[in-house]
Write a protein that holds these residues in place. Structure first.
Motif, PDB file in Angstrom:
ATOM      1  N   HIS A  42       0.512  -1.221  -0.258  1.00 33.41           N
ATOM      2  CA  HIS A  42      -0.547  -0.179  -0.084  1.00 33.41           C
ATOM      3  C   HIS A  42       0.829   1.361   0.185  1.00 33.41           C
ATOM      4  CE1 HIS A  42      -4.143  -2.110   0.636  1.00 33.41           C
ATOM      5  NE2 HIS A  42      -3.462  -3.096   1.241  1.00 33.41           N
ATOM      6  N   ALA A  43       1.620   0.935   0.814  1.00 40.69           N
ATOM      7  CA  ALA A  43       2.429   2.153   0.471  1.00 40.69           C
ATOM      8  C   ALA A  43       3.514   3.240  -0.673  1.00 40.69           C
ATOM      9  CB  ALA A  43       3.506   2.463   2.059  1.00 40.69           C
ATOM     10  N   GLY A  44       3.486   1.866  -1.184  1.00 36.60           N
ATOM     11  CA  GLY A  44       4.481   1.997  -2.719  1.00 36.60           C
ATOM     12  C   GLY A  44       3.457   2.213  -3.780  1.00 36.60           C
ATOM     13  N   ASN A  45       1.999   1.167  -3.147  1.00 36.16           N
ATOM     14  CA  ASN A  45       2.076   2.036  -4.444  1.00 36.16           C
ATOM     15  C   ASN A  45       0.725   3.999  -4.832  1.00 36.16           C
ATOM     16  OD1 ASN A  45       0.954  -0.341  -5.692  1.00 36.16           O
ATOM     17  ND2 ASN A  45      -0.407  -1.442  -4.241  1.00 36.16           N
ATOM     18  N   PHE A  46       1.379   4.470  -3.158  1.00 34.73           N
ATOM     19  CA  PHE A  46       0.607   5.409  -2.534  1.00 34.73           C
ATOM     20  C   PHE A  46       1.279   5.842  -2.823  1.00 34.73           C
ATOM     21  CE2 PHE A  46       1.192   8.921   0.436  1.00 34.73           C
ATOM     22  CZ  PHE A  46       0.068   9.448   0.023  1.00 34.73           C
ATOM     23  N   LEU A  47       3.151   5.994  -3.142  1.00 33.88           N
ATOM     24  CA  LEU A  47       4.202   6.668  -3.693  1.00 33.88           C
ATOM     25  C   LEU A  47       4.457   6.939  -5.195  1.00 33.88           C
ATOM     26  CD1 LEU A  47       7.030   5.917  -1.047  1.00 33.88           C
ATOM     27  CD2 LEU A  47       5.300   7.859  -1.127  1.00 33.88           C
ATOM     28  N   ARG A  48       4.171   5.773  -5.829  1.00 32.86           N
ATOM     29  CA  ARG A  48       3.671   5.700  -7.013  1.00 32.86           C
ATOM     30  C   ARG A  48       3.017   6.810  -7.601  1.00 32.86           C
ATOM     31  NH1 ARG A  48       4.530   0.324  -6.417  1.00 32.86           N
ATOM     32  NH2 ARG A  48       6.650   0.195  -6.411  1.00 32.86           N
ATOM     33  N   GLN A  49       1.393   6.226  -7.074  1.00 34.86           N
ATOM     34  CA  GLN A  49       0.502   7.956  -8.010  1.00 34.86           C
ATOM     35  C   GLN A  49       0.441   8.868  -7.303  1.00 34.86           C
ATOM     36  OE1 GLN A  49      -2.853   6.456  -5.051  1.00 34.86           O
ATOM     37  NE2 GLN A  49      -3.124   4.078  -6.471  1.00 34.86           N
ATOM     38  N   GLN A  50       1.611   9.259  -6.429  1.00 34.73           N
ATOM     39  CA  GLN A  50       2.002  11.041  -6.085  1.00 34.73           C
ATOM     40  C   GLN A  50       3.009  11.209  -6.630  1.00 34.73           C
ATOM     41  OE1 GLN A  50       0.101  12.350  -4.549  1.00 34.73           O
ATOM     42  NE2 GLN A  50      -1.330  10.699  -4.031  1.00 34.73           N
ATOM     43  N   ASN A  51       3.726   9.994  -7.920  1.00 31.08           N
ATOM     44  CA  ASN A  51       4.535  10.445  -8.938  1.00 31.08           C
ATOM     45  C   ASN A  51       6.135  10.976  -8.297  1.00 31.08           C
ATOM     46  OD1 ASN A  51       3.154   9.875 -11.041  1.00 31.08           O
ATOM     47  ND2 ASN A  51       2.422  12.286 -10.641  1.00 31.08           N
ATOM     48  N   VAL A  52       5.825   9.979  -7.068  1.00 24.81           N
ATOM     49  CA  VAL A  52       7.095   9.622  -6.400  1.00 24.81           C
ATOM     50  C   VAL A  52       8.323   9.081  -7.207  1.00 24.81           C
ATOM     51  CG1 VAL A  52       8.975   9.150  -4.296  1.00 24.81           C
ATOM     52  CG2 VAL A  52       6.712  10.706  -3.845  1.00 24.81           C
ATOM     53  N   PRO A  53       9.707   9.226  -7.304  1.00 21.54           N
ATOM     54  CA  PRO A  53      11.108   8.810  -8.280  1.00 21.54           C
ATOM     55  C   PRO A  53      10.759   7.617  -7.647  1.00 21.54           C
ATOM     56  CG  PRO A  53      11.463  10.898  -7.590  1.00 21.54           C
ATOM     57  CD  PRO A  53      10.505  10.708  -7.027  1.00 21.54           C
ATOM     58  N   ASP A  54      11.248   6.446  -8.973  1.00 25.12           N
ATOM     59  CA  ASP A  54      11.516   4.761  -8.075  1.00 25.12           C
ATOM     60  C   ASP A  54      12.364   4.969  -8.038  1.00 25.12           C
ATOM     61  OD1 ASP A  54       9.086   4.249  -9.548  1.00 25.12           O
ATOM     62  OD2 ASP A  54      10.001   3.575 -10.948  1.00 25.12           O
ATOM     63  N   ALA A  55      13.845   5.573  -7.759  1.00 29.86           N
ATOM     64  CA  ALA A  55      14.801   5.561  -6.626  1.00 29.86           C
ATOM     65  C   ALA A  55      14.981   5.884  -5.339  1.00 29.86           C
ATOM     66  CB  ALA A  55      15.308   6.439  -7.437  1.00 29.86           C
ATOM     67  N   VAL A  56      13.603   7.107  -5.089  1.00 24.70           N
ATOM     68  CA  VAL A  56      12.917   7.379  -3.913  1.00 24.70           C
ATOM     69  C   VAL A  56      12.663   5.875  -2.695  1.00 24.70           C
ATOM     70  CG1 VAL A  56      12.221   9.373  -2.520  1.00 24.70           C
ATOM     71  CG2 VAL A  56      13.288   9.542  -4.176  1.00 24.70           C
ATOM     72  N   ILE A  57      11.816   5.765  -3.501  1.00 22.48           N
ATOM     73  CA  ILE A  57      10.455   4.933  -3.295  1.00 22.48           C
ATOM     74  C   ILE A  57      11.363   4.271  -2.441  1.00 22.48           C
ATOM     75  CG2 ILE A  57       8.641   3.215  -3.275  1.00 22.48           C
ATOM     76  CD1 ILE A  57       7.441   5.255  -5.570  1.00 22.48           C
ATOM     77  N   ALA A  58      12.282   3.160  -3.855  1.00 20.98           N
ATOM     78  CA  ALA A  58      12.615   1.443  -3.093  1.00 20.98           C
ATOM     79  C   ALA A  58      13.879   2.242  -2.106  1.00 20.98           C
ATOM     80  CB  ALA A  58      14.045   1.310  -4.086  1.00 20.98           C
ATOM     81  N   ARG A  59      14.248   3.670  -2.840  1.00 20.16           N
ATOM     82  CA  ARG A  59      15.928   4.089  -0.691  1.00 20.16           C
ATOM     83  C   ARG A  59      14.647   3.764   0.536  1.00 20.16           C
ATOM     84  NH1 ARG A  59      17.905   8.285  -2.244  1.00 20.16           N
ATOM     85  NH2 ARG A  59      16.393   9.258  -1.150  1.00 20.16           N
ATOM     86  N   VAL A  60      14.291   4.282   0.165  1.00 21.27           N
ATOM     87  CA  VAL A  60      12.960   4.904   1.603  1.00 21.27           C
ATOM     88  C   VAL A  60      12.394   3.234   1.966  1.00 21.27           C
ATOM     89  CG1 VAL A  60      11.134   5.592   2.697  1.00 21.27           C
ATOM     90  CG2 VAL A  60      12.424   7.241   1.310  1.00 21.27           C
ATOM     91  N   LEU A  61      11.990   2.424   1.647  1.00 23.26           N
ATOM     92  CA  LEU A  61      10.567   1.298   1.978  1.00 23.26           C
ATOM     93  C   LEU A  61      11.703   0.602   1.864  1.00 23.26           C
ATOM     94  CD1 LEU A  61       7.300   1.996   0.054  1.00 23.26           C
ATOM     95  CD2 LEU A  61       8.192   3.015   2.468  1.00 23.26           C
TER      96      LEU A  61
END
Length: 70
Positions: A42-61
């Protein structure tokens, strides 16, 4: 002033310590909260929907030790 130009060049390519984009910073903080409450998917889907860069999503989550703490 000698040396001023080279200092500006170095500063240009330095990695910033804080994200200047306040909205993205707040979205990432919300994604971290979603990670602890709703889970990784759910956290990953939320960040993708908000157009957060994939590199940031991977590093953070996926790599919590690589998060910056301020």
């Amino acid at each position: 002033m000698p040396g001023n130009r080279s200092r500006k060049k170095r500063r240009k390519y330095q990695q910033r310590l804080r994200r200047r984009d306040q909205i993205t910073r707040m979205l990432v903080d919300l994604g971290i909260h979603y990670l602890s409450t709703l889970g990784l998917e759910h956290a990953g889907n939320f960040l993708r929907q908000q157009n957060v860069p994939d590199a940031v999503i991977a590093r953070v989550l996926l790599f919590p030790r690589l998060r910056r703490r301020y």
